[in-house]
Scaffold this motif. Structure first.
Motif: not given
Length: 119
Positions: A65-73
């Motif tokens: 999830f952290k990888e995706h959260a970074e991409k989203i931000l």
């Protein structure tokens, strides 16, 4: 800038290794951090952190999830930069008086009701 602040909280907790430290960095209360993480875990349907006595550690799902959260931000930030190029965009609508009175006027009113940020 627009973003889901819960993602910012999640990433700060992951980086700082604790809810209290994340709250301090973000300038919010520790209960607010806890509530936002709990809400995020409910939304995604998985546990994102293992809570230990002195720190929190990402679960395997939390690491993904952290990888995706970074991409989203990152995408939010890029979008804000792109949209910042158009602060004074003007849209002109031209029509004959008859077309304006019978068609455009009503449509324009409906549009402005939905998009109140447009002047």
């Amino acid at each position: 800038m627009f973003e889901d602040f819960r993602l910012r909280i999640f990433l700060t907790v992951a980086q700082e290794g604790g809810f209290t430290r994340a709250a301090s960095v973000l300038g919010i209360t520790q209960p607010s951090v806890s509530q936002n993480i709990a809400e995020l875990e409910r939304l995604v349907g998985v546990k994102l952190f293992e809570r230990q006595r002195t720190e929190v550690i990402l679960t395997p799902a939390g690491r993904i999830f952290k990888e995706h959260a970074e991409k989203i931000l990152t995408t939010y930030a890029e979008s804000a930069m792109i949209l910042a190029r158009f602060p004074d965009t003007v849209v002109r609508v031209e029509a004959s008086e008859e077309v304006f009175d019978y068609i455009v006027d009503d449509l324009l009113e409906d549009f402005l009701l939905v998009h109140q940020e447009v002047c």
